[in-house]
Design an enzyme around this catalytic site. Structure first.
Site, mmCIF file in Angstrom:
data_model
loop_
_atom_site.group_PDB
_atom_site.id
_atom_site.type_symbol
_atom_site.label_atom_id
_atom_site.label_comp_id
_atom_site.label_asym_id
_atom_site.label_seq_id
_atom_site.Cartn_x
_atom_site.Cartn_y
_atom_site.Cartn_z
ATOM 1 N N HIS A 83 31.923 61.126 -109.226
ATOM 2 C CA HIS A 83 32.118 62.549 -109.525
ATOM 3 C C HIS A 83 31.022 63.049 -110.449
ATOM 4 O O HIS A 83 30.637 62.369 -111.408
ATOM 5 C CB HIS A 83 33.474 62.785 -110.192
ATOM 6 C CG HIS A 83 34.625 62.831 -109.230
ATOM 7 N ND1 HIS A 83 34.804 63.855 -108.332
ATOM 8 C CD2 HIS A 83 35.634 61.958 -109.004
ATOM 9 C CE1 HIS A 83 35.887 63.623 -107.604
ATOM 10 N NE2 HIS A 83 36.403 62.472 -107.991
ATOM 11 N N HIS A 92 44.493 58.384 -99.357
ATOM 12 C CA HIS A 92 43.747 58.798 -100.545
ATOM 13 C C HIS A 92 44.497 58.444 -101.821
ATOM 14 O O HIS A 92 43.887 58.354 -102.900
ATOM 15 C CB HIS A 92 43.472 60.303 -100.495
ATOM 16 C CG HIS A 92 42.404 60.749 -101.446
ATOM 17 N ND1 HIS A 92 41.058 60.505 -101.248
ATOM 18 C CD2 HIS A 92 42.482 61.420 -102.630
ATOM 19 C CE1 HIS A 92 40.360 61.007 -102.251
ATOM 20 N NE2 HIS A 92 41.196 61.566 -103.105
ATOM 21 N N ARG A 110 43.129 55.459 -103.706
ATOM 22 C CA ARG A 110 42.043 55.775 -104.652
ATOM 23 C C ARG A 110 42.636 56.294 -105.956
ATOM 24 O O ARG A 110 42.177 55.915 -107.046
ATOM 25 C CB ARG A 110 41.119 56.815 -104.010
ATOM 26 C CG ARG A 110 40.062 57.414 -104.941
ATOM 27 C CD ARG A 110 39.166 58.348 -104.127
ATOM 28 N NE ARG A 110 38.422 59.276 -104.958
ATOM 29 C CZ ARG A 110 37.246 59.009 -105.527
ATOM 30 N NH1 ARG A 110 36.704 57.814 -105.373
ATOM 31 N NH2 ARG A 110 36.617 59.921 -106.235
ATOM 32 N N ARG A 125 36.532 56.299 -101.027
ATOM 33 C CA ARG A 125 37.255 57.188 -100.127
ATOM 34 C C ARG A 125 37.280 56.602 -98.715
ATOM 35 O O ARG A 125 36.500 55.703 -98.386
ATOM 36 C CB ARG A 125 36.591 58.571 -100.099
ATOM 37 C CG ARG A 125 36.453 59.230 -101.463
ATOM 38 C CD ARG A 125 35.623 60.499 -101.355
ATOM 39 N NE ARG A 125 35.511 61.209 -102.615
ATOM 40 C CZ ARG A 125 34.568 61.002 -103.522
ATOM 41 N NH1 ARG A 125 33.636 60.073 -103.297
ATOM 42 N NH2 ARG A 125 34.526 61.698 -104.648
ATOM 43 N N TYR A 147 42.761 61.291 -114.453
ATOM 44 C CA TYR A 147 43.243 59.913 -114.461
ATOM 45 C C TYR A 147 43.459 59.377 -115.862
ATOM 46 O O TYR A 147 44.201 58.418 -116.045
ATOM 47 C CB TYR A 147 42.259 59.018 -113.696
ATOM 48 C CG TYR A 147 42.168 59.395 -112.249
ATOM 49 C CD1 TYR A 147 43.205 59.123 -111.369
ATOM 50 C CD2 TYR A 147 41.057 60.065 -111.756
ATOM 51 C CE1 TYR A 147 43.136 59.493 -110.037
ATOM 52 C CE2 TYR A 147 40.973 60.438 -110.428
ATOM 53 C CZ TYR A 147 42.013 60.148 -109.580
ATOM 54 O OH TYR A 147 41.942 60.526 -108.263
#
Length: 375
Positions: free
Chosen positions: A330, A304, A307, A197, A339
């Site tokens: 995460h 972002h 990412r 990030r 994703y």
């Protein structure tokens, strides 16, 4: 407990239920009919026997007072989270419920508030955050035995449904990296190929990069508060503390960046502004990011989204949910599963390849032979 009939000035008869709290203090409630009074008296007796009795006046505290107290008692919150909660309270919750007592907050009133907020208020994401905050406050009120149950019962109201963000091609990644100032080129590459990030990149120190092992260690991030203050803090969650392997093809870029732009001190920031100061997201967006995106024709593309692009590419390699979670930092599989939708395209390619194989080659033929079973 006792029930006493009483005549009002209008001549109508009412019924007062006189009760005592466990500490001996007296309280009462008035009903229009004896039947209602007896039913209430019976419920009070039952709740005391079951150990579920709540002081009927406990929920008289105003929502504004309780919410303010609730926030001050939330220890361990990140500064940015505190800022968000204060903003949501000030902008959306206190204007709607500030003077209302906790026990007067009904499901119908909360449902009406949320419907208005979701249809004509802020973004869906902000509405969901506001609802989740209200739900958390009222859940604590239940735990504090101020109310019997939470009025926040709107299904799905706290779920954020962010629109699908764009991803760019590998060629566009290279073009964008070339479009920014040279001191930020590797920042673009790492955002894609390691999924870090902005705050994690801005807080990265020279000692966090191990060229021999080909890894980047994430143990802190730089945050810019609404006040303009910059603070170094821990990652978003414990899972955010991680070590990410960067692809070998970016190693030479990282080496050149460290040699040209970063001091030899292990604690030196890897990415800094032209004046040597830590990066401010607001300044970076205005002076560097937006002009570069405009030059590359990337309208509405956010930092972002780099990412998002990198994590999508990682998913197409066949990485498992657990592997994506570890790489992304995460604690929940929810984001990683987002994703993995990209693997559908890879699966479609496999299906087409199988179809081509079936059309161009005769399938193998096997001679089936009867086998006698001996019992």
């Amino acid at each position: 407990m006792s029930i006493h009939p009483r005549r009002l000035k209008s001549g109508r008869l009412c019924y007062d239920v006189i009760l005592r709290r466990p500490d001996g203090r007296q309280y009462s409630k008035t009903f229009r009919t004896r039947k209602d009074a007896e039913a209430y008296s019976l419920l009070e007796r039952h709740s005391r026997l079951q150990g579920t009795w709540l002081d009927p006046t406990a929920g008289d505290v105003a929502f504004s007072a309780y919410a303010t107290q609730w926030l001050t008692q939330r220890t361990g919150l990140r500064p940015r989270t505190v800022e968000l909660y204060e903003y949501l309270l000030r902008r959306y919750l206190l204007p709607a419920f500030g003077s209302t007592s906790l026990r007067e907050l009904s499901p119908a009133r909360v449902r009406s508030w949320y419907a208005t907020l979701a249809s004509s208020g802020p973004s869906q994401s902000t509405a969901a955050k506001a609802y989740r905050l209200l739900s958390a406050i009222m859940k604590t009120a239940v735990e504090d035995e101020l109310i019997v149950r939470s009025p926040c019962v709107v299904k799905g109201a706290g779920v954020e449904r962010s629109p699908e963000r764009p991803i760019i091609s590998i060629e566009q990644v290279s073009t964008l990296a070339d479009a920014v100032q040279p001191r930020y080129r590797v920042m673009i590459l790492l955002a894609v190929w390691t999924g870090l990030r902005f705050g994690e990149l801005a807080g990265l120190q020279r000692g966090d990069i191990n060229l021999d092992e080909g890894t980047v260690k994430v143990s802190r991030q730089l945050q810019e508060l609404r006040s303009g203050d910059l603070i170094i803090g821990a990652p978003k969650s414990e899972a955010g503390r991680r070590t990410v392997v960067f692809p070998p093809h970016v190693k030479s870029d990282i080496e050149r960046h460290l040699a040209e732009w970063v001091e030899s001190d292990p604690h030196a920031l890897v990415f800094r502004g032209p004046d040597g100061a830590p990066l401010r997201r607001s300044n970076f967006n205005r002076r560097t990011w937006q002009p570069a995106c405009a030059a590359c024709g990337l309208q509405g593309f956010r930092f972002h989204d780099l990412r998002h692009t990198g994590n999508t590419l990682a998913a197409t390699t066949g990485a498992s949910t657990k592997e994506l979670m570890s790489r992304m930092g995460h604690a929940s599989p929810r984001a990683a599963l987002i994703y993995q939708h990209a693997t559908l395209e890879r699966d479609r390619a496999i299906a087409h390849a199988l179809s081509t194989m079936a059309r161009t080659h005769e399938p193998p033929r096997y001679q089936l032979q009867a086998v006698r079973l001996v019992g």
